[in-house]
Design an enzyme around this catalytic site. Structure first.
Site, PDB file in Angstrom:
ATOM      1  N   SER A 202      -6.080  15.696 146.367  1.00 25.59           N
ATOM      2  CA  SER A 202      -6.752  16.192 147.568  1.00 25.59           C
ATOM      3  C   SER A 202      -6.046  15.727 148.831  1.00 25.59           C
ATOM      4  O   SER A 202      -5.484  14.640 148.870  1.00 25.59           O
ATOM      5  CB  SER A 202      -8.208  15.718 147.606  1.00 25.59           C
ATOM      6  OG  SER A 202      -8.830  16.228 148.776  1.00 25.59           O
TER       7      SER A 202
ATOM      8  N   LYS B 216     -12.420  16.062 140.747  1.00 25.31           N
ATOM      9  CA  LYS B 216     -11.850  16.845 141.846  1.00 25.31           C
ATOM     10  C   LYS B 216     -12.692  18.104 142.105  1.00 25.31           C
ATOM     11  O   LYS B 216     -12.893  18.510 143.261  1.00 25.31           O
ATOM     12  CB  LYS B 216     -10.395  17.242 141.523  1.00 25.31           C
ATOM     13  CG  LYS B 216      -9.746  18.148 142.572  1.00 25.31           C
ATOM     14  CD  LYS B 216      -9.727  17.515 143.956  1.00 25.31           C
ATOM     15  CE  LYS B 216      -8.870  18.204 144.986  1.00 25.31           C
ATOM     16  NZ  LYS B 216      -9.142  19.563 145.353  1.00 25.31           N
TER      17      LYS B 216
ATOM     18  N   HIS C  35     -15.650  17.027 144.003  1.00 28.53           N
ATOM     19  CA  HIS C  35     -15.171  16.740 145.371  1.00 28.53           C
ATOM     20  C   HIS C  35     -15.174  18.041 146.178  1.00 28.53           C
ATOM     21  O   HIS C  35     -15.650  18.096 147.315  1.00 28.53           O
ATOM     22  CB  HIS C  35     -13.757  16.132 145.317  1.00 28.53           C
ATOM     23  CG  HIS C  35     -13.032  16.149 146.632  1.00 28.53           C
ATOM     24  ND1 HIS C  35     -12.442  17.287 147.149  1.00 28.53           N
ATOM     25  CD2 HIS C  35     -12.819  15.183 147.554  1.00 28.53           C
ATOM     26  CE1 HIS C  35     -11.898  17.011 148.314  1.00 28.53           C
ATOM     27  NE2 HIS C  35     -12.112  15.739 148.594  1.00 28.53           N
ATOM     28  N   ASN C  36     -14.627  19.091 145.575  1.00 28.63           N
ATOM     29  CA  ASN C  36     -14.551  20.364 146.295  1.00 28.63           C
ATOM     30  C   ASN C  36     -15.928  20.973 146.520  1.00 28.63           C
ATOM     31  O   ASN C  36     -16.163  21.598 147.556  1.00 28.63           O
ATOM     32  CB  ASN C  36     -13.645  21.345 145.539  1.00 28.63           C
ATOM     33  CG  ASN C  36     -12.182  21.035 145.764  1.00 28.63           C
ATOM     34  OD1 ASN C  36     -11.824  19.885 146.032  1.00 28.63           O
ATOM     35  ND2 ASN C  36     -11.329  22.029 145.660  1.00 28.63           N
TER      36      ASN C  36
ATOM     37  N   GLU D 133     -17.214  19.279 149.384  1.00 27.41           N
ATOM     38  CA  GLU D 133     -16.440  19.821 150.529  1.00 27.41           C
ATOM     39  C   GLU D 133     -17.068  21.141 151.006  1.00 27.41           C
ATOM     40  O   GLU D 133     -17.263  21.348 152.210  1.00 27.41           O
ATOM     41  CB  GLU D 133     -14.988  20.022 150.059  1.00 27.41           C
ATOM     42  CG  GLU D 133     -14.056  20.764 150.992  1.00 27.41           C
ATOM     43  CD  GLU D 133     -12.692  21.019 150.324  1.00 27.41           C
ATOM     44  OE1 GLU D 133     -12.076  20.049 149.825  1.00 27.41           O
ATOM     45  OE2 GLU D 133     -12.246  22.178 150.295  1.00 27.41           O
TER      46      GLU D 133
HETATM   47  C1  6PG Z   1      -8.323  19.418 148.838  1.00 25.39           C
HETATM   48  C2  6PG Z   1      -8.893  20.790 148.952  1.00 25.39           C
HETATM   49  C3  6PG Z   1      -7.992  21.785 148.361  1.00 25.39           C
HETATM   50  C4  6PG Z   1      -8.340  23.184 148.837  1.00 25.39           C
HETATM   51  C5  6PG Z   1      -9.154  23.923 147.829  1.00 25.39           C
HETATM   52  C6  6PG Z   1     -10.413  24.586 148.298  1.00 25.39           C
HETATM   53  O1  6PG Z   1      -9.032  18.603 148.298  1.00 25.39           O
HETATM   54  O2  6PG Z   1      -7.192  19.212 149.286  1.00 25.39           O
HETATM   55  O3  6PG Z   1     -10.148  20.871 148.318  1.00 25.39           O
HETATM   56  O4  6PG Z   1      -7.953  21.589 146.990  1.00 25.39           O
HETATM   57  O5  6PG Z   1      -8.846  23.193 150.073  1.00 25.39           O
HETATM   58  O6  6PG Z   1      -8.255  24.829 147.354  1.00 25.39           O
HETATM   59  O7  6PG Z   1     -10.150  25.854 148.632  1.00 25.39           O
HETATM   60  P1  6PG Z   1     -11.146  27.064 148.596  1.00 25.39           P
HETATM   61  O8  6PG Z   1     -12.021  26.919 149.787  1.00 25.39           O
HETATM   62  O9  6PG Z   1     -10.202  28.229 148.719  1.00 25.39           O
HETATM   63  O10 6PG Z   1     -11.857  27.085 147.302  1.00 25.39           O
END
Ligand code: 6PG
Length: 470
Positions: free
Chosen positions: A130, A184, A187-188, A191
């Site tokens: 990430s 991960k 994590h997303n 996010e």
């Molecule tokens: C990170 C991000 C990275 C990217 C993802 C999410 O941790 O560096 O999460 O992996 O931003 O691809 O992207 P999407 O919004 O396109 O799903």
């Protein structure tokens, strides 16, 4: 020429940045790419670091250029390309060698691949990386799954290249097979929820507060000096302050309101549901992205459907700040709950404090809150639930009233705040010792004879509904 410490296959944005990061830390890196003409360009662009890079043009020479037992890092699209690569390269490898998939892969595929590697002498590592391009180049957060053997081989390089928080590297071996990719993925998911909540607060300030992009950017810049300090608030503030050179308008005002996604948020939800969990804040964020793509429909329905009404007082910036703080705690708590459920189910023994620690720098969700979460996980949490940690309870006590006011205002104004509302709905559910699922059980037994438990007797019971209803 001496052999390389590691090989990096795939010289796209992330692969190039990671190879340069490793070279910068003094490691010798063999590099190659499917389109071989990219290789010389990359070496030419890498200036003084070129001395630590060994360009190779075939898979055979790439493998031969790396010290045994080999560590080979692949930064290629997940899915079929990874399987094709494994099939192609495995015959060239020797016992003890490790293939690392550093892309955003579905952890189920990583588990299956790890399983297929058993008894071959080769090792497979699924690693979440990430931090985007800058993170990869100067210090990412890395979540590593796989065998202890692979970790021991890769650890010195991983720790050298990772972001540091108070001197500690933001990388860890979290567990076997799919553990790294699963962490991960979650994590997303977090996010997505955090980005959506920021977008909802932005919407409230833009549509109800009539603030310009620059003004909202200034609010976020201010918040970033306090408890909301985080990369995502900082990045959002910077995006709001940016101006489009073609029109002179704020960048955010010329960007179409349709959000894309590559799948990790969806995976988080799918896996949460499979584990019998729900991540309602992440679902709200996913849903909001999906609904955003129905642009034409929304434009028509703006005039066809009645919107919410008026309020004399729209939420203050301080209420919005506190609502965002509460929402952030609750979405992180949901994310960590999924991690705990997966850890129990797959027997990974994930260390939640360690995960909070490696997310503290380098990654996209890095924030001041993660400091507090690290400390919270150091204690024995009642029911393992983050929201019951004394510090989190104290934070929620002071911020949830604002979350309630913001969600209530959103409902009355017709200003959508789906992720903040989902956070509040979950919080309120968890504050009720007696909920309403007794009603669900009555319904299930009434029409399907599914049975229920009683408050006063053990075992499974049924209602004699036809008789009782008379
Ligand atoms: C990170 C991000 C990275 C990217 C993802 C999410 O941790 O560096 O999460 O992996 O931003 O691809 O992207 P999407 O919004 O396109 O799903």
């Amino acid at each position: 020429m001496s052999k390389a410490d590691i090989g990096v296959y795939g010289l796209g944005t992330m692969g190039r940045a990671l190879a340069l990061n490793l070279a910068d830390k003094g490691f010798t890196v063999a590099v190659t790419n499917r389109e071989t003409d990219w290789i010389e360009d990359f070496i030419n662009d890498s200036a003084e670091l070129a001395g630590n890079l060994i360009a190779q043009h075939t898979l055979q020479s790439f493998v031969q250029a790396i010290k045994t037992p080999r560590t080979l890092l692949f930064m290629i699209p997940s899915g079929a390309p990874m399987d094709a690569m494994i099939a192609q390269i495995s015959p060239l490898l020797e016992a003890g060698d490790t293939i690392i998939d550093g892309g955003n892969a579905d952890f189920n595929a990583t588990r299956a691949r790890s399983d297929a590697f058993k008894d071959t002498g080769l090792h497979f590592v699924g690693m979440g990386v990430s931090g985007g391009e800058q993170g990869a180049r100067f210090g990412p957060s890395m979540m590593v799954g796989g065998t202890q053997h692979s970790w021991e081989q890769f650890k010195p390089m991983a720790e050298a290249m990772a972001a540091k928080f108070e001197g500690n590297p933001c990388v860890a071996h979290l567990g076997p097979d799919g553990a790294g990719h699963f962490v991960k993925t979650v994590h997303n998911g977090i996010e997505y929820a955090d980005m959506q909540m920021i977008a909802e607060v932005y919407g409230m300030l833009r549509d109800q507060g009539n603030r310009s992009a620059a003004e909202i950017g200034a609010v976020l810049t201010d918040w970033n000096k306090g408890p909301l300090q985080s990369y995502l608030i900082e990045a959002s503030a910077a995006a709001l302050a940016s101006v489009d050179t073609a029109t002179g308008l704020p960048m955010v005002d010329v960007i179409l309101d349709k959000a894309g996604q590559k799948g990790t948020g969806r995976w988080t939800l799918i896996e949460a549901l499979k584990l019998g969990q729900s991540a309602s804040t992440i679902e709200a964020a996913m849903g909001a992205r999906a609904w955003s793509s129905e642009k034409a429909m929304r434009q028509d329905s703006e005039t066809l459907l009645t919107r919410g009404g008026q309020l004399s007082d729209v939420p203050s910036t301080s209420d919005l700040e506190d609502a965002m703080r509460a929402g952030r705690i609750l979405s992180h708590a949901q994310g960590f709950r999924i991690l705990q459920a997966a850890s129990d189910d797959f027997e990974w023994a994930l260390d939640m404090g360690q995960i909070a620690q490696i997310w503290r720098a380098g990654c996209i969700i890095r924030s001041a809150l993660l400091d507090e979460l690290m400390e919270a996980f150091a204690q024995d949490l009642p029911h393992g639930h983050l929201i019951l940690a004394p510090e989190m309870r104290a934070r929620l006590e002071t911020t949830v009233p604002a979350l309630r006011r913001v969600v209530a205002a959103g409902a009355l104004l017709g200003q959508p705040v789906p992720a903040l509302a989902a956070a509040l709905g979950w919080y309120d559910t968890m504050t009720r010792g007696r909920g309403t699922a007794n009603m669900i059980q009555a319904q299930r037994d009434f029409f399907g004879h599914h049975g229920f438990e009683r408050v006063d007797q053990s075992g499974k019971h049924h209602g004699d509904w036809q008789k009782l209803a008379q």
